[in-house]
Motif scaffolding. Structure first.
Motif, PDB file in Angstrom:
ATOM      1  N   ALA A 159      42.102  40.727  30.655  1.00 48.85           N
ATOM      2  CA  ALA A 159      42.276  40.446  32.015  1.00 48.85           C
ATOM      3  C   ALA A 159      41.960  41.467  33.180  1.00 48.85           C
ATOM      4  O   ALA A 159      41.638  40.885  34.260  1.00 48.85           O
ATOM      5  CB  ALA A 159      43.928  40.387  31.864  1.00 48.85           C
ATOM      6  N   ALA A 160      41.823  42.892  32.778  1.00 45.78           N
ATOM      7  CA  ALA A 160      41.342  43.787  33.915  1.00 45.78           C
ATOM      8  C   ALA A 160      40.110  43.635  34.366  1.00 45.78           C
ATOM      9  O   ALA A 160      39.811  43.877  35.485  1.00 45.78           O
ATOM     10  CB  ALA A 160      41.636  44.870  33.200  1.00 45.78           C
ATOM     11  N   PHE A 161      39.368  42.630  33.711  1.00 49.56           N
ATOM     12  CA  PHE A 161      37.683  42.906  34.141  1.00 49.56           C
ATOM     13  C   PHE A 161      37.590  40.996  34.673  1.00 49.56           C
ATOM     14  O   PHE A 161      36.327  40.864  34.408  1.00 49.56           O
ATOM     15  CB  PHE A 161      36.780  43.396  33.325  1.00 49.56           C
ATOM     16  N   THR A 162      38.439  40.415  34.882  1.00 48.39           N
ATOM     17  CA  THR A 162      38.208  39.060  35.439  1.00 48.39           C
ATOM     18  C   THR A 162      39.044  38.819  36.639  1.00 48.39           C
ATOM     19  O   THR A 162      40.017  39.509  37.028  1.00 48.39           O
ATOM     20  CB  THR A 162      38.716  38.202  34.252  1.00 48.39           C
ATOM     21  N   SER A 163      38.348  37.790  37.605  1.00 47.87           N
ATOM     22  CA  SER A 163      39.183  37.623  38.676  1.00 47.87           C
ATOM     23  C   SER A 163      40.643  36.814  38.548  1.00 47.87           C
ATOM     24  O   SER A 163      41.712  37.335  39.120  1.00 47.87           O
ATOM     25  CB  SER A 163      38.371  36.690  39.522  1.00 47.87           C
ATOM     26  N   MET A 164      40.591  35.937  37.499  1.00 49.66           N
ATOM     27  CA  MET A 164      41.702  35.500  36.984  1.00 49.66           C
ATOM     28  C   MET A 164      42.790  36.358  36.791  1.00 49.66           C
ATOM     29  O   MET A 164      44.134  36.446  36.759  1.00 49.66           O
ATOM     30  CB  MET A 164      41.844  34.232  36.126  1.00 49.66           C
ATOM     31  N   GLY A 165      42.436  37.221  35.584  1.00 58.21           N
ATOM     32  CA  GLY A 165      43.165  38.262  35.160  1.00 58.21           C
ATOM     33  C   GLY A 165      43.832  39.109  36.110  1.00 58.21           C
ATOM     34  O   GLY A 165      45.130  39.517  36.230  1.00 58.21           O
ATOM     35  N   ARG A 166      43.181  39.756  37.297  1.00 61.14           N
ATOM     36  CA  ARG A 166      43.462  40.541  38.292  1.00 61.14           C
ATOM     37  C   ARG A 166      44.567  39.947  39.136  1.00 61.14           C
ATOM     38  O   ARG A 166      45.482  40.369  39.405  1.00 61.14           O
ATOM     39  CB  ARG A 166      42.422  41.070  39.046  1.00 61.14           C
ATOM     40  N   VAL A 167      44.302  38.555  39.323  1.00 61.83           N
ATOM     41  CA  VAL A 167      45.207  37.838  40.263  1.00 61.83           C
ATOM     42  C   VAL A 167      46.737  37.860  39.614  1.00 61.83           C
ATOM     43  O   VAL A 167      47.717  37.945  39.874  1.00 61.83           O
ATOM     44  CB  VAL A 167      44.833  36.340  40.436  1.00 61.83           C
ATOM     45  N   PRO A 188      31.666  49.879  30.225  1.00 60.64           N
ATOM     46  CA  PRO A 188      30.759  49.599  31.424  1.00 60.64           C
ATOM     47  C   PRO A 188      29.886  48.318  31.173  1.00 60.64           C
ATOM     48  O   PRO A 188      28.722  48.070  30.697  1.00 60.64           O
ATOM     49  CB  PRO A 188      29.890  50.859  31.142  1.00 60.64           C
ATOM     50  N   PHE A 189      30.825  47.129  31.322  1.00 60.76           N
ATOM     51  CA  PHE A 189      29.969  45.916  31.342  1.00 60.76           C
ATOM     52  C   PHE A 189      28.667  45.813  32.001  1.00 60.76           C
ATOM     53  O   PHE A 189      27.928  45.326  31.611  1.00 60.76           O
ATOM     54  CB  PHE A 189      30.959  44.688  31.621  1.00 60.76           C
ATOM     55  N   THR A 190      28.714  46.171  33.392  1.00 60.85           N
ATOM     56  CA  THR A 190      27.391  46.414  34.218  1.00 60.85           C
ATOM     57  C   THR A 190      27.696  47.654  35.059  1.00 60.85           C
ATOM     58  O   THR A 190      28.816  48.336  35.010  1.00 60.85           O
ATOM     59  CB  THR A 190      27.647  45.236  35.154  1.00 60.85           C
ATOM     60  N   VAL A 191      26.656  47.608  35.912  1.00 65.49           N
ATOM     61  CA  VAL A 191      26.588  49.120  36.716  1.00 65.49           C
ATOM     62  C   VAL A 191      27.703  48.937  37.786  1.00 65.49           C
ATOM     63  O   VAL A 191      28.103  49.717  38.481  1.00 65.49           O
ATOM     64  CB  VAL A 191      25.339  49.262  37.468  1.00 65.49           C
ATOM     65  N   HIS A 192      28.382  47.571  37.845  1.00 64.99           N
ATOM     66  CA  HIS A 192      29.453  47.595  39.030  1.00 64.99           C
ATOM     67  C   HIS A 192      30.741  47.436  38.416  1.00 64.99           C
ATOM     68  O   HIS A 192      31.685  47.480  39.223  1.00 64.99           O
ATOM     69  CB  HIS A 192      29.076  46.255  39.513  1.00 64.99           C
ATOM     70  N   THR A 193      30.909  47.799  37.135  1.00 65.51           N
ATOM     71  CA  THR A 193      32.311  47.684  36.628  1.00 65.51           C
ATOM     72  C   THR A 193      33.081  48.929  37.020  1.00 65.51           C
ATOM     73  O   THR A 193      32.707  49.913  37.022  1.00 65.51           O
ATOM     74  CB  THR A 193      32.091  47.452  34.983  1.00 65.51           C
ATOM     75  N   ILE A 194      34.333  48.587  37.324  1.00 64.98           N
ATOM     76  CA  ILE A 194      35.274  49.384  37.643  1.00 64.98           C
ATOM     77  C   ILE A 194      35.598  50.525  36.458  1.00 64.98           C
ATOM     78  O   ILE A 194      35.790  49.934  35.132  1.00 64.98           O
ATOM     79  CB  ILE A 194      36.644  48.998  37.804  1.00 64.98           C
ATOM     80  N   ARG A 195      35.521  51.955  36.549  1.00 64.89           N
ATOM     81  CA  ARG A 195      35.421  52.619  35.411  1.00 64.89           C
ATOM     82  C   ARG A 195      36.654  53.360  35.160  1.00 64.89           C
ATOM     83  O   ARG A 195      36.850  54.197  34.294  1.00 64.89           O
ATOM     84  CB  ARG A 195      34.211  53.638  35.463  1.00 64.89           C
ATOM     85  N   ASP A 196      37.493  53.399  35.911  1.00 70.13           N
ATOM     86  CA  ASP A 196      38.671  54.256  35.884  1.00 70.13           C
ATOM     87  C   ASP A 196      40.283  53.735  36.394  1.00 70.13           C
ATOM     88  O   ASP A 196      40.099  52.499  37.114  1.00 70.13           O
ATOM     89  CB  ASP A 196      38.770  55.607  36.461  1.00 70.13           C
ATOM     90  N   VAL A 197      41.373  54.093  35.951  1.00 68.02           N
ATOM     91  CA  VAL A 197      42.497  53.492  36.188  1.00 68.02           C
ATOM     92  C   VAL A 197      42.984  53.475  37.816  1.00 68.02           C
ATOM     93  O   VAL A 197      43.346  52.616  38.271  1.00 68.02           O
ATOM     94  CB  VAL A 197      43.833  54.269  35.389  1.00 68.02           C
ATOM     95  N   ARG A 201      43.656  50.178  39.805  1.00 65.20           N
ATOM     96  CA  ARG A 201      45.043  50.041  40.435  1.00 65.20           C
ATOM     97  C   ARG A 201      44.898  49.636  41.857  1.00 65.20           C
ATOM     98  O   ARG A 201      45.457  48.945  42.422  1.00 65.20           O
ATOM     99  CB  ARG A 201      45.842  51.389  40.123  1.00 65.20           C
ATOM    100  N   ALA A 202      43.775  50.454  42.503  1.00 64.85           N
ATOM    101  CA  ALA A 202      43.812  50.179  43.906  1.00 64.85           C
ATOM    102  C   ALA A 202      43.220  48.871  44.256  1.00 64.85           C
ATOM    103  O   ALA A 202      43.662  48.034  45.075  1.00 64.85           O
ATOM    104  CB  ALA A 202      42.651  51.127  44.534  1.00 64.85           C
ATOM    105  N   GLU A 203      42.351  48.299  43.396  1.00 64.15           N
ATOM    106  CA  GLU A 203      41.716  46.938  43.382  1.00 64.15           C
ATOM    107  C   GLU A 203      42.936  45.883  43.106  1.00 64.15           C
ATOM    108  O   GLU A 203      43.036  44.936  43.895  1.00 64.15           O
ATOM    109  CB  GLU A 203      40.744  46.693  42.716  1.00 64.15           C
ATOM    110  N   ILE A 204      43.745  46.106  42.518  1.00 61.22           N
ATOM    111  CA  ILE A 204      44.687  45.137  41.872  1.00 61.22           C
ATOM    112  C   ILE A 204      45.934  45.056  43.230  1.00 61.22           C
ATOM    113  O   ILE A 204      46.211  43.949  43.577  1.00 61.22           O
ATOM    114  CB  ILE A 204      45.358  45.475  40.667  1.00 61.22           C
ATOM    115  N   LEU A 205      46.215  46.309  43.749  1.00 62.42           N
ATOM    116  CA  LEU A 205      46.879  46.111  44.611  1.00 62.42           C
ATOM    117  C   LEU A 205      46.298  45.548  46.111  1.00 62.42           C
ATOM    118  O   LEU A 205      47.117  44.804  46.847  1.00 62.42           O
ATOM    119  CB  LEU A 205      47.214  47.593  45.300  1.00 62.42           C
ATOM    120  N   ARG A 206      45.219  45.595  46.087  1.00 61.92           N
ATOM    121  CA  ARG A 206      44.439  45.001  47.397  1.00 61.92           C
ATOM    122  C   ARG A 206      44.437  43.611  46.943  1.00 61.92           C
ATOM    123  O   ARG A 206      44.642  42.774  47.825  1.00 61.92           O
ATOM    124  CB  ARG A 206      42.759  45.507  47.309  1.00 61.92           C
ATOM    125  N   VAL A 207      44.266  43.257  45.751  1.00 65.48           N
ATOM    126  CA  VAL A 207      44.399  41.635  45.563  1.00 65.48           C
ATOM    127  C   VAL A 207      45.636  41.074  45.773  1.00 65.48           C
ATOM    128  O   VAL A 207      46.016  40.032  46.064  1.00 65.48           O
ATOM    129  CB  VAL A 207      44.154  41.428  43.680  1.00 65.48           C
TER     130      VAL A 207
END
Length: 275
Positions: A159-167, A188-197, A201-207
């Motif tokens: 969930a933490a690494f999918t758009s539906m999961g973050r929503v 590290p799924f890719t070089v773009h993957t978020i690497r820390d809590v 958390r900041a991304e989920i709050l933005r979502v």
């Protein structure tokens, strides 16, 4: 008075991790059912064919009990073997999942709508729900395969690494979100993957503030997706709706401009079925 028959070896409390079931020591737990379900779940896309020994190792269930489970599943048409050694699940096993999916009005009603969105955009469209720390796909209209894995109804992703999961995570109560974030294993799924809590958390709050989530090649290079929540009458996010596209075909800005309005309109329509 308990319903357990102490003289039935399948009903008696069993040793071992898999045999204990969800509530160790509970006399009302039917050990034989727990074992049967564990044997079924031992099979996967990567382990489509298994021996009794392999299943025993994966589940912690004794070989003799595994053999009896497989014998029963084969007699019921849920499993089979050609050589008496390697076992596979048969298509009839899908009836178990179908019983669940058919009981969800959302999954049943959503399919024509997903197909319409997929045909309009020429991109795959899906609905998923939270199940533990994963999302599980409950409906999907596929146009083209854009991931290295083949997504279908029943597929699971973190969930933490999918758009539906973050929503969906964005709509959980703060205390529950804290617990879920504490369990995240960062990969590290890719070089773009978020690497820390903190960043997650900041991304989920933005979502949460934006009302939608965009994933830009975090789970797989070349994959972009955008998701919105499907809300029930009380405002709870019971499911999520998304569209995935290849990065070469659509920018993040294009997804927000062209796809987000369609998703929001569809999610509002589906909210009538969300309970």
């Amino acid at each position: 008075m308990t319903e357990m028959d102490p003289d039935d070896p399948d009903e008696a409390p069993a040793a071992g991790h898999a045999a204990e079931g969800p509530v160790p020591g509970d006399p009302n737990i039917m050990t034989s059912l727990v074992r049967g379900l564990a044997v079924i779940q031992a099979f996967s896309r990567e382990s489509a064919s298994l021996t009794i020994s392999q299943i025993s190792q994966k589940t912690g269930i004794p070989r003799a009990a595994v053999r009896r489970c497989l014998y029963t599943l084969r007699a019921l048409g849920f499993a089979d073997t050609d050589d008496g050694r390697q076992y596979v699940l048969r298509p009839r096993i899908l009836a178990l999942g179908h019983a669940y999916l058919s009981s969800i009005p959302l999954a049943r009603v959503a399919q024509p709508l997903l197909r319409r969105i997929a045909d309009t955009l020429n991109e795959s469209c899906s609905i998923a729900i939270l199940d533990g720390d994963d999302i599980v796909y409950v409906a999907r209209a596929s146009v083209s395969r854009i991931m290295t894995i083949d997504l279908h109804v029943g597929s699971r992703l973190p969930a933490a690494f999918t758009s539906m999961g973050r929503v969906l995570l964005a709509h959980r109560p703060p205390a529950e979100l804290d617990e879920r974030l504490a369990r995240v294993t960062f990969q590290p799924f890719t070089v773009h993957t978020i690497r820390d809590v903190a960043a997650l958390r900041a991304e989920i709050l933005r979502v949460r503030a934006a009302g939608y989530s965009v994933m830009d090649q975090e789970l797989e290079l070349g994959l972009r997706s955008i998701a919105v929540p499907i809300l029930s009458a009380d405002g709870a996010a019971t499911a999520a709706l998304n569209v995935g596209a290849h990065a070469s075909r659509m920018s993040v800005a294009d997804m927000v401009e062209k796809i987000l309005p369609l998703l929001r309109e569809a999610a509002e329509e589906l909210s009538l079925c969300a309970g």
